[in-house]
Design an enzyme around this catalytic site. Structure first.
Site, PDB file in Angstrom:
ATOM      1  N   ARG A  51      48.946  13.699   5.007  1.00  0.00           N
ATOM      2  CA  ARG A  51      49.640  14.859   4.466  1.00  0.00           C
ATOM      3  C   ARG A  51      49.551  16.068   5.392  1.00  0.00           C
ATOM      4  O   ARG A  51      50.560  16.670   5.755  1.00  0.00           O
ATOM      5  CB  ARG A  51      48.985  15.192   3.131  1.00  0.00           C
ATOM      6  CG  ARG A  51      49.648  16.156   2.256  1.00  0.00           C
ATOM      7  CD  ARG A  51      48.847  16.195   0.963  1.00  0.00           C
ATOM      8  NE  ARG A  51      48.446  14.843   0.585  1.00  0.00           N
ATOM      9  CZ  ARG A  51      49.207  14.012  -0.105  1.00  0.00           C
ATOM     10  NH1 ARG A  51      50.377  14.424  -0.526  1.00  0.00           N
ATOM     11  NH2 ARG A  51      48.790  12.805  -0.394  1.00  0.00           N
ATOM     12  N   THR A  52      48.344  16.411   5.785  1.00  0.00           N
ATOM     13  CA  THR A  52      48.162  17.595   6.630  1.00  0.00           C
ATOM     14  C   THR A  52      48.833  17.393   7.988  1.00  0.00           C
ATOM     15  O   THR A  52      49.494  18.286   8.512  1.00  0.00           O
ATOM     16  CB  THR A  52      46.658  17.868   6.828  1.00  0.00           C
ATOM     17  OG1 THR A  52      46.054  17.992   5.554  1.00  0.00           O
ATOM     18  CG2 THR A  52      46.432  19.131   7.615  1.00  0.00           C
ATOM     19  N   LYS A  80      35.993   4.814  22.865  1.00  0.00           N
ATOM     20  CA  LYS A  80      35.294   4.411  24.090  1.00  0.00           C
ATOM     21  C   LYS A  80      34.046   5.236  24.327  1.00  0.00           C
ATOM     22  O   LYS A  80      33.357   5.053  25.322  1.00  0.00           O
ATOM     23  CB  LYS A  80      36.233   4.554  25.294  1.00  0.00           C
ATOM     24  CG  LYS A  80      37.475   3.693  25.200  1.00  0.00           C
ATOM     25  CD  LYS A  80      38.439   4.032  26.341  1.00  0.00           C
ATOM     26  CE  LYS A  80      39.789   3.354  26.109  1.00  0.00           C
ATOM     27  NZ  LYS A  80      40.844   3.966  26.926  1.00  0.00           N
ATOM     28  N   ARG A 101      41.835  17.785  13.175  1.00  0.00           N
ATOM     29  CA  ARG A 101      41.109  17.370  11.965  1.00  0.00           C
ATOM     30  C   ARG A 101      39.970  16.484  12.443  1.00  0.00           C
ATOM     31  O   ARG A 101      40.166  15.608  13.282  1.00  0.00           O
ATOM     32  CB  ARG A 101      42.055  16.604  11.043  1.00  0.00           C
ATOM     33  CG  ARG A 101      41.391  15.677  10.008  1.00  0.00           C
ATOM     34  CD  ARG A 101      40.712  16.418   8.877  1.00  0.00           C
ATOM     35  NE  ARG A 101      41.636  17.164   8.070  1.00  0.00           N
ATOM     36  CZ  ARG A 101      42.008  16.818   6.834  1.00  0.00           C
ATOM     37  NH1 ARG A 101      41.547  15.734   6.274  1.00  0.00           N
ATOM     38  NH2 ARG A 101      42.835  17.579   6.160  1.00  0.00           N
ATOM     39  N   HIS A 129      39.168  24.581   5.870  1.00  0.00           N
ATOM     40  CA  HIS A 129      40.538  24.081   6.007  1.00  0.00           C
ATOM     41  C   HIS A 129      41.433  25.298   5.785  1.00  0.00           C
ATOM     42  O   HIS A 129      42.087  25.442   4.752  1.00  0.00           O
ATOM     43  CB  HIS A 129      40.770  22.993   4.936  1.00  0.00           C
ATOM     44  CG  HIS A 129      42.041  22.224   5.098  1.00  0.00           C
ATOM     45  ND1 HIS A 129      42.896  22.398   6.150  1.00  0.00           N
ATOM     46  CD2 HIS A 129      42.609  21.254   4.324  1.00  0.00           C
ATOM     47  CE1 HIS A 129      43.924  21.579   6.021  1.00  0.00           C
ATOM     48  NE2 HIS A 129      43.770  20.882   4.914  1.00  0.00           N
TER      49      HIS A 129
END
Lengths: 311, 155
Positions: A51-52, A80, A101, A129
């Protein structure tokens, strides 16, 4: 805010975010402005958040920017063993701004310190957020025509819900009366309550949802997030505790709107969706306008002219 | 009777050069030793504890020969022994005496209590601001979580 990172809602002043909200209104009136034609926006999602990510990518695309990035740490060089610092510095060579994020708290602050280009925090673990907070403020202001003197109820997980913490703190600038509905084990942390007390604002705590509904202008529902619980038994005890059904809104104020940061699981039944008081899907759409406003503000582009100032 | 005759005998002998850390709460003496890594240095060290103190009732004292501490090391002491006094001795004379102070910022020495903080997963020096000096509370610069005085762990 030009060229500055946005990591935490505490980083910006009331004046700053009101400017963002005003600009977001212009984007709502006309979302398709190719103001970022020459820019590259990187979206680095070290944990999935469809969504974000889509909201940011939609905002960037509507502004004409190119979007690069990854959607999951498993498909990036993190797998890695690359450090966050190396990833950020490398990607900053390819982009003008980084939207990030990450599952670890504090990762966004750290990224903003090592990155030569601005970083927008799209969620760092359970910490911050800020763009969610801005779109919530936008949604409240749009539906109530003001941010001042409102009665706002927060329902559900008030302990782990970062969106609640940021939004409560931002709303302490607006003479808000707070109503907190949560099970005892998920009460609002005292650190957040302290912000309310410092501003001499009133707050009330409840364990039942129904008694609060007639008293408020905004009913902000939240999901009880399974991933924030270390004890599965604790989650089982509280997961179905608050469910909003359509008939519970019968005694609500006419101007009441139901907000939810989404995704919802079962805390709002589907029969609420057609009630004009349900606002959560429009709230998600507002996220695009707010993120358009934020990208143009940080990248320092003049929206009126619709072009980058020529050097 | 001359004043010097009634003076009580020093329980720990004086040092010629070095540092004396006085007025340590007895329960923190061994923490101070650990925090300053005194168990790993080769200097002569005298450690005393549960001495009587007019100010505090009981106190501990540590004297380290030929060793002077950086302010960053002394900051560490303030977290577990805020009442401690730092005395610098040169040629049997006190050249500097001050109470240790809890600083506004504490960098590099304390571990963030939040297991999900980025500083516990990448090589990042920790950074805290002291948000309450009386009821000691540190806020992580990165994850913004608060660590209370009782829960402080040193790196």
């Amino acid at each position: 805010m030009k060229n500055k990172s946005l990591v935490s809602i505490h980083d910006i002043t009331k004046v700053d975010y009101e400017k963002i909200l005003d600009l977001a209104e212009k984007f709502e009136a006309n979302p398709k402005r190719k103001t970022l034609d020459d820019f590259v926006v990187a979206t680095l999602f070290f944990e999935p958040s469809t969504r974000t990510r889509l909201s940011f990518e939609s905002a960037a695309s509507r502004l004409g920017a190119k979007v690069i990035g990854f959607t999951d740490a498993a498909t990036s060089s993190v797998k890695k063993g690359e450090t966050l610092k190396d990833t950020i510095i490398t990607v900053s060579n390819y982009s003008d701004i980084i939207v990030m994020r990450h599952p670890k708290e504090g990762s966004a602050r750290y990224a903003s310190e090592v990155s030569p280009v601005p970083v927008i925090n799209a969620g760092d673990g359970s910490n911050q957020h800020p763009t969610q907070c801005l779109l919530d403020l936008y949604s409240i202001r749009k539906t109530q025509k003001t941010l001042n003197n409102l009665n706002i109820a927060f329902v559900g997980d008030l302990k782990y819900g970062r969106t609640v913490h940021s939004l409560v703190i931002a709303l302490t600038n607006y003479k808000t009366t707070f109503h907190f509905v949560s099970p005892v084990e998920l009460k609002l942390p005292s650190a957040v309550k302290r912000h309310i007390k410092e501003k001499n604002l009133e707050y009330y705590q409840y364990t039942e949802l129904e008694e609060v509904i007639p008293k408020v202008d905004i009913l902000y529902m939240t999901r009880i997030q399974q991933e924030r619980f270390s004890d599965p038994l604790e989650y089982e005890r509280v997961k179905n505790i608050y469910i909003l059904r359509n008939k519970m809104l019968d005694n609500a104020r006419k101007n009441l709107r139901v907000l939810h940061p989404l995704p919802r699981i079962n805390e709002i039944t589907e029969d609420v969706d057609n009630n004009p008081k349900a606002y959560y899907f429009s709230q998600a759409r507002n996220g695009v306008y707010v993120r358009q406003a934020l990208l143009t503000t940080i990248l320092g582009v003049d929206v009126k002219k619709g072009t980058t100032p020529q050097i | 009777m001359a004043k010097q005759n009634i003076r009580k005998e020093l329980k720990v002998s004086a040092i010629e050069n070095g540092t004396v850390i006085d007025h340590i709460p007895p329960q923190s003496v061994f923490l101070v030793i650990q925090i300053l890594n005194l168990n790993k240095i080769r200097n002569q060290i005298m450690i005393g504890t549960n001495f009587e103190s007019r100010k505090f009732g009981k106190k501990g004292i540590i004297k380290v020969n030929n060793k002077y501490f950086e302010s960053e090391e002394i900051n560490k002491i303030a977290l577990v022994a805020p009442s401690a006094t730092l005395i610098v001795i040169k040629d049997y004379t006190v050249v500097y005496k001050a109470n240790v102070e809890i600083p506004d910022n504490i960098n590099k020495i304390v571990k963030c209590i939040n297991p999900n903080c980025i500083t516990n997963h990448e090589k990042i020096p920790s950074r805290f601001s002291v948000i309450d000096k009386d009821d000691l509370r540190l806020q992580c610069h990165y994850c913004e979580k608060t660590t209370k005085g009782d829960n402080i762990q040193f790196i």
